[in-house]
Scaffold this motif. Structure first.
Motif, short mmCIF file in Angstrom:
data_model
loop_
_atom_site.label_atom_id
_atom_site.label_comp_id
_atom_site.label_asym_id
_atom_site.label_seq_id
_atom_site.Cartn_x
_atom_site.Cartn_y
_atom_site.Cartn_z
N PHE A 205 2.49 -6.56 -26.64
CA PHE A 205 1.87 -5.39 -26.03
C PHE A 205 0.53 -5.73 -25.38
N ASP A 206 -0.23 -6.65 -25.98
CA ASP A 206 -1.47 -7.10 -25.34
C ASP A 206 -1.17 -7.78 -24.01
N ALA A 207 -0.14 -8.62 -24.01
CA ALA A 207 0.24 -9.31 -22.78
C ALA A 207 0.73 -8.32 -21.72
N LEU A 208 1.53 -7.35 -22.14
CA LEU A 208 2.03 -6.34 -21.21
C LEU A 208 0.88 -5.52 -20.63
N ARG A 209 -0.07 -5.18 -21.47
CA ARG A 209 -1.18 -4.37 -21.00
C ARG A 209 -2.00 -5.12 -19.95
N GLU A 210 -2.34 -6.36 -20.27
CA GLU A 210 -3.12 -7.15 -19.30
C GLU A 210 -2.34 -7.36 -18.01
N HIS A 211 -1.06 -7.70 -18.15
CA HIS A 211 -0.25 -7.96 -16.97
C HIS A 211 -0.13 -6.72 -16.09
N SER A 212 0.13 -5.58 -16.72
CA SER A 212 0.32 -4.35 -15.95
C SER A 212 -0.98 -3.89 -15.28
N GLU A 213 -2.08 -4.00 -16.00
CA GLU A 213 -3.37 -3.59 -15.42
C GLU A 213 -3.73 -4.47 -14.22
N LYS A 214 -3.49 -5.77 -14.36
CA LYS A 214 -3.82 -6.67 -13.25
C LYS A 214 -2.89 -6.45 -12.07
N MET A 215 -1.62 -6.14 -12.35
CA MET A 215 -0.70 -5.83 -11.25
C MET A 215 -1.17 -4.57 -10.52
N ALA A 216 -1.64 -3.58 -11.28
CA ALA A 216 -2.13 -2.36 -10.65
C ALA A 216 -3.37 -2.64 -9.79
N ILE A 217 -4.23 -3.54 -10.27
CA ILE A 217 -5.42 -3.92 -9.49
C ILE A 217 -5.00 -4.53 -8.16
N ILE A 218 -4.05 -5.45 -8.20
CA ILE A 218 -3.58 -6.10 -6.98
C ILE A 218 -2.96 -5.08 -6.03
N ALA A 219 -2.16 -4.16 -6.60
CA ALA A 219 -1.53 -3.15 -5.75
C ALA A 219 -2.58 -2.28 -5.05
N GLY A 220 -3.64 -1.94 -5.76
CA GLY A 220 -4.69 -1.13 -5.14
C GLY A 220 -5.38 -1.84 -3.99
N PHE A 221 -5.72 -3.11 -4.19
CA PHE A 221 -6.38 -3.84 -3.11
C PHE A 221 -5.41 -4.15 -1.98
N GLY A 222 -4.13 -4.28 -2.29
CA GLY A 222 -3.14 -4.46 -1.23
C GLY A 222 -3.10 -3.26 -0.29
N LYS A 223 -3.22 -2.07 -0.84
CA LYS A 223 -3.23 -0.87 0.00
C LYS A 223 -4.50 -0.80 0.85
N HIS A 224 -5.61 -1.33 0.32
CA HIS A 224 -6.83 -1.40 1.15
C HIS A 224 -6.61 -2.33 2.34
N LEU A 225 -5.90 -3.42 2.13
CA LEU A 225 -5.63 -4.34 3.24
C LEU A 225 -4.79 -3.67 4.33
#
Length: 346
Positions: A205-225
């Motif tokens: 669950f720790d790994a899932l949480r970190e992975h999912s949060e970082k994926m969401a960060i990338i998705a947000g900056f991708g939309k800015h691009l």
């Protein structure tokens, strides 16, 4: 134009890695035959998982093997994401300046997702290896169960064929020792199972949480691009404005890198907040387990307690002390006295 395929050329440890050092490389990434071919994966899919080994450990063996297939699949997804990122950048290289620059930077983000997948596999392997240790303990307990069962069967057989055989006494003594050994082994298995189960899924669950949060960060900056792409329709022969977003796209990538580098679990955006009902039930359970709760069972005294002088027959009560209640039916005690009020008949 220089095409970039990775977000960081030299990777310094992130804040999350400093706080929680990364585990060794996953065991699924080593010991392969014939390059990327995965014969073991196909073999595990064709053979029924858990078909071999002690009976006690078969179900968990099935889980461990299935999880290994999951990790193989995730590893393949991560590697193919990196290839997709490179191909996206190559495709956009010959397009207009804005599309070329944005596809290049999007390729950087998608490549980073592939690398996150690869890191997630290593974290996920911590969970699988921990679960696997429970399987090993279960396998070690099985012989003591088998020995106890074997002695029990021998005693039953002798009592049926030779009721007076002196071997029965010897076997019964062996059975006592076998039961004692089995009792110790079962207690150890119970303790270790609980400890390892909590540790294993904490890893996952720790790994899932970190992975999912970082994926969401990338998705947000991708939309800015994507905002840098001018999608205003043009008429034939019309020329678009010259693209001037190179510095902006670099800044977006840098911001994304900083966000990923500085992410720690304490600053996670998604919080799992329990409802009031869940918190109450959890507190009650904790109080019950620790013995710190309040026992309310002794607070209500019995009404039928004549020796203490608290019980009063219904005939001695004043009628005006109660509100009318047509639903209450009079009840009789064992000695014939009446409690309550008689039902009013219309």
């Amino acid at each position: 134009m220089h095409r970039t395929y990775s977000m960081r050329q030299s990777r310094a440890p992130t804040a999350s890695q400093i706080q929680n050092p990364p585990p060794p490389s996953s065991s699924t990434k080593a010991g392969r035959l014939f390059g990327k071919a995965n014969l073991g994966h196909n073999f595990r899919k064709s053979v029924h998982p858990g078909a071999f080994g002690p009976d006690l450990a078969k179900k968990l063996s099935q889980l461990v093997k299935m999880e290994k297939n999951v990790m193989r699949s995730m590893e393949l997804v991560g590697r193919e994401r990196m290839e997709v990122a490179q191909q996206l950048s190559i495709w956009g290289e010959g397009l207009d300046d804005d599309v070329s620059d944005v596809t290049d930077k999007l390729g950087v983000l998608i490549y980073e997702i592939g690398e996150l997948e690869d890191q997630f596999v290593d974290r996920y392997d911590q969970y699988r290896v921990t679960i696997k240790s429970i399987r090993n303990i279960e396998a070690s307990v099985q012989p003591s169960r088998d020995r106890k069962q074997k002695i029990t069967d021998q005693i039953a057989q002798l009592k049926y064929k030779e009721p007076n055989s002196p071997k029965i006494v010897v076997l019964e003594q062996e059975l006592v020792r076998a039961e004692a050994e089995s009792l110790v082994a079962e207690a150890q298995l119970s303790n270790i199972t609980r400890e390892k189960l909590k540790a294993a899924f904490t890893y996952q669950f720790d790994a899932l949480r970190e992975h999912s949060e970082k994926m969401a960060i990338i998705a947000g900056f991708g939309k800015h691009l994507l905002e840098l792409v001018d999608d205003t329709p043009v008429t034939p022969g019309e020329t678009r404005q010259a693209y001037d977003g190179y510095e902006t796209s670099k800044a977006v990538i840098q911001d994304c890198e900083d966000a990923l580098t500085n992410w720690v679990e304490q600053n996670a955006a998604v919080k799992s907040n329990l409802s009031q009902r869940s918190r109450t039930l959890s507190q009650r359970r904790a109080a019950r387990n620790t013995g710190e709760g309040h026992d309310l069972t002794g607070q209500d005294q019995e009404l039928d307690n004549r020796e203490s002088g608290l019980w009063i027959p219904a005939s001695q009560h004043q009628a005006n002390e109660y509100e009318d209640d047509d639903d209450e039916v009079a009840t009789s005690t064992a000695d014939g006295e009446t409690r309550g009020r008689e039902q009013v008949v219309a």
